[in-house]
Design a protein around this motif. Structure first.
Motif, mmCIF file in Angstrom:
data_model
loop_
_atom_site.group_PDB
_atom_site.id
_atom_site.type_symbol
_atom_site.label_atom_id
_atom_site.label_comp_id
_atom_site.label_asym_id
_atom_site.label_seq_id
_atom_site.Cartn_x
_atom_site.Cartn_y
_atom_site.Cartn_z
ATOM 1 N N ASN A 293 0.574 -0.989 0.142
ATOM 2 C CA ASN A 293 -0.325 0.358 -0.406
ATOM 3 C C ASN A 293 1.040 1.473 -0.347
ATOM 4 O OD1 ASN A 293 -1.898 2.483 1.380
ATOM 5 N ND2 ASN A 293 -3.746 0.879 1.424
ATOM 6 N N PRO A 294 0.856 2.709 -1.110
ATOM 7 C CA PRO A 294 1.731 3.478 -1.050
ATOM 8 C C PRO A 294 1.402 4.393 -0.014
ATOM 9 C CG PRO A 294 -0.054 3.916 -2.913
ATOM 10 C CD PRO A 294 -0.443 2.233 -2.197
ATOM 11 N N GLU A 295 0.709 4.584 0.768
ATOM 12 C CA GLU A 295 -0.188 5.183 2.625
ATOM 13 C C GLU A 295 0.309 5.102 3.300
ATOM 14 O OE1 GLU A 295 -4.090 6.353 1.885
ATOM 15 O OE2 GLU A 295 -3.455 7.281 -0.471
ATOM 16 N N TYR A 296 0.195 2.983 3.274
ATOM 17 C CA TYR A 296 0.125 2.422 4.729
ATOM 18 C C TYR A 296 1.460 1.547 4.960
ATOM 19 C CZ TYR A 296 -4.335 4.912 5.452
ATOM 20 O OH TYR A 296 -5.144 5.676 5.314
ATOM 21 N N GLY A 297 1.724 1.227 3.880
ATOM 22 C CA GLY A 297 2.389 -0.028 2.956
ATOM 23 C C GLY A 297 4.574 0.856 4.051
ATOM 24 N N VAL A 298 4.685 -0.532 2.937
ATOM 25 C CA VAL A 298 6.384 -0.194 3.645
ATOM 26 C C VAL A 298 6.851 0.951 2.874
ATOM 27 C CG1 VAL A 298 7.131 -1.406 1.195
ATOM 28 C CG2 VAL A 298 8.371 -1.365 3.718
ATOM 29 N N GLU A 299 6.576 1.860 2.126
ATOM 30 C CA GLU A 299 6.880 3.084 1.014
ATOM 31 C C GLU A 299 6.662 3.881 2.010
ATOM 32 O OE1 GLU A 299 5.591 5.421 -3.083
ATOM 33 O OE2 GLU A 299 5.540 3.268 -3.071
ATOM 34 N N PRO A 300 6.131 4.575 2.191
ATOM 35 C CA PRO A 300 6.005 5.701 3.231
ATOM 36 C C PRO A 300 7.590 6.111 4.037
ATOM 37 C CG PRO A 300 4.188 4.651 4.178
ATOM 38 C CD PRO A 300 4.566 3.788 2.336
ATOM 39 N N PHE A 301 6.953 4.102 4.692
ATOM 40 C CA PHE A 301 8.171 4.045 6.177
ATOM 41 C C PHE A 301 9.536 4.179 4.653
ATOM 42 C CE2 PHE A 301 11.280 0.892 7.811
ATOM 43 C CZ PHE A 301 10.988 1.346 9.197
ATOM 44 N N LEU A 302 10.306 3.425 4.125
ATOM 45 C CA LEU A 302 11.321 3.482 3.850
ATOM 46 C C LEU A 302 11.667 5.287 3.042
ATOM 47 C CD1 LEU A 302 11.345 0.540 1.166
ATOM 48 C CD2 LEU A 302 12.571 0.753 2.868
ATOM 49 N N SER B 86 10.976 7.347 4.679
ATOM 50 C CA SER B 86 10.797 8.321 6.513
ATOM 51 C C SER B 86 12.189 7.928 6.622
ATOM 52 C CB SER B 86 9.811 8.047 7.070
ATOM 53 O OG SER B 86 10.286 6.234 7.373
ATOM 54 N N LEU B 87 12.474 6.518 5.859
ATOM 55 C CA LEU B 87 14.665 6.792 6.631
ATOM 56 C C LEU B 87 15.262 8.047 5.258
ATOM 57 C CD1 LEU B 87 14.160 2.774 6.498
ATOM 58 C CD2 LEU B 87 14.306 4.855 8.685
ATOM 59 N N GLY B 88 14.486 8.201 3.909
ATOM 60 C CA GLY B 88 15.775 9.338 3.227
ATOM 61 C C GLY B 88 15.223 8.103 1.804
ATOM 62 N N LEU B 89 14.850 7.035 1.580
ATOM 63 C CA LEU B 89 15.073 6.195 0.154
ATOM 64 C C LEU B 89 13.679 6.620 -0.608
ATOM 65 C CD1 LEU B 89 16.159 2.827 1.556
ATOM 66 C CD2 LEU B 89 17.452 5.069 1.074
ATOM 67 N N THR B 90 13.830 8.418 -0.564
ATOM 68 C CA THR B 90 12.418 8.286 -1.466
ATOM 69 C C THR B 90 12.643 7.980 -3.076
ATOM 70 O OG1 THR B 90 14.256 10.556 -2.045
ATOM 71 C CG2 THR B 90 12.812 10.343 -0.406
ATOM 72 N N TRP B 91 13.608 7.444 -3.086
ATOM 73 C CA TRP B 91 14.202 7.200 -4.772
ATOM 74 C C TRP B 91 12.317 5.516 -5.035
ATOM 75 C CZ3 TRP B 91 15.892 1.990 -4.651
ATOM 76 C CH2 TRP B 91 16.848 2.224 -4.055
#
Length: 298
Positions: free
Chosen positions: A128-137, A139-144
């Motif tokens: 999920n782009p809003e609640y899954g692993v993507e927003p967590f990454l 937040s760690l600076g891995l915006t790519w």
């Protein structure tokens, strides 16, 4: 009289199982094949128009969604084969590291206790782009990083494969571990004394000795891939569009969505043909290898 009864009692005990098999399995196949030759829609029709008996199959082969389903079936089969590879690697690691074997075996087998519906729902949340692993990454600076695989038809099938491999790798690990345990310990000792490298030990000795285990895993994997349905429904419901259709999902959709029993029956018959094409060669290969091994042993 007692001796005669003891001789016939096992055969009599099998009668209910044989009757259920004939009625439910064989009878179901015959009924499905028959309906695929009719114009049945929501209600079965038992009249066959012999001038156009191939009508449902002709529609099926012209349907773009069915072509997509077959293509995804091949992709899912190739991708899911990674579960056997990972299962063997995990089994080899656990077998070599005796300490904590029970703990790691339980951990890797745990996903098998979860149904495919729950597995699909969990992985849908992960992607999920809003609640899954993507927003967590992010937040760690891995915006790519882009983990919104389920929103694209080009990557949704790979997300399903990833979930399937995660869920089934533990099962194949257990089978591989049983195969490794059956190998004589003297073979391992002789290989170490001869200075055989670990890579050659597994590729030239251990894996060939486990060929029956690998064939068994391939049979179980092929059957699971052909009937794959739960994880597709839970993760994508066939979308985006029709990009994650597989034969089982297509068949159910033809019955429930289109309300066409004859068309769905034709798809089910083709699934049976695919199963026979994949399953029978593997079974014949196993039987041939067993006979060959028996002749060599003599």
């Amino acid at each position: 009289m007692a001796l005669r009864w003891s001789r016939w009692s096992p055969q009599l005990a099998l009668v209910p199982a044989i009757a259920v098999t004939l009625v439910a399995f064989v009878g179901g196949i015959i009924w499905t094949v028959y309906l695929s030759l009719t114009r049945s829609r929501r209600i079965p029709e038992y009249t066959i128009d012999w001038s156009d008996w191939f009508r449902q199959y002709d529609r099926l082969f012209r349907d773009d969604a069915w072509a997509i389903s077959l293509q995804n079936l091949i992709i899912l089969g190739i991708g899911s084969a990674l579960a056997i590879v990972f299962g063997f690697v995990l089994a080899a690691m656990i077998d070599r590291e005796r300490r904590g074997e029970s703990f790691f075996r339980t951990v890797f087998l745990y996903p098998l206790a979860i149904s495919l519906i729950v597995t699909g729902a969990a992985w849908r949340w992960i992607f999920n782009p809003e609640y899954g692993v993507e927003p967590f990454l992010h937040s760690l600076g891995l915006t790519w990083v882009n983990a919104s695989w389920l929103s694209s038809g080009e990557t949704a099938m790979w997300a399903i494969i990833l979930a399937s491999v995660w869920q089934s790798s533990g099962f194949y690990m257990a089978l591989m571990l049983a195969g490794l345990k059956s190998i004589n310990s003297e073979i391992w000792s002789a290989a170490r004394l001869d200075g055989v490298s670990l890579w050659k030990l597994y590729t030239q000795i251990i894996i060939p000795m486990m060929k029956f285990t690998f064939v068994t895993c391939a049979i179980l994997l092929s059957l699971g891939v052909i009937k794959a349905y739960d994880v597709v429904v839970a993760m994508t419901n066939g979308g985006p569009g029709q990009s994650t259709y597989v034969p089982a999902f297509f068949t159910i959709q033809a019955m429930t969505g289109r309300g066409n029993l004859g068309f769905a029956s034709a798809a089910a018959v083709m699934m049976l043909v695919i199963t026979a094409i994949v399953f029978l060669p593997l079974v014949l290969l196993t039987a041939w290898q067993q006979r060959r091994s028996a002749r060599i042993a003599k």
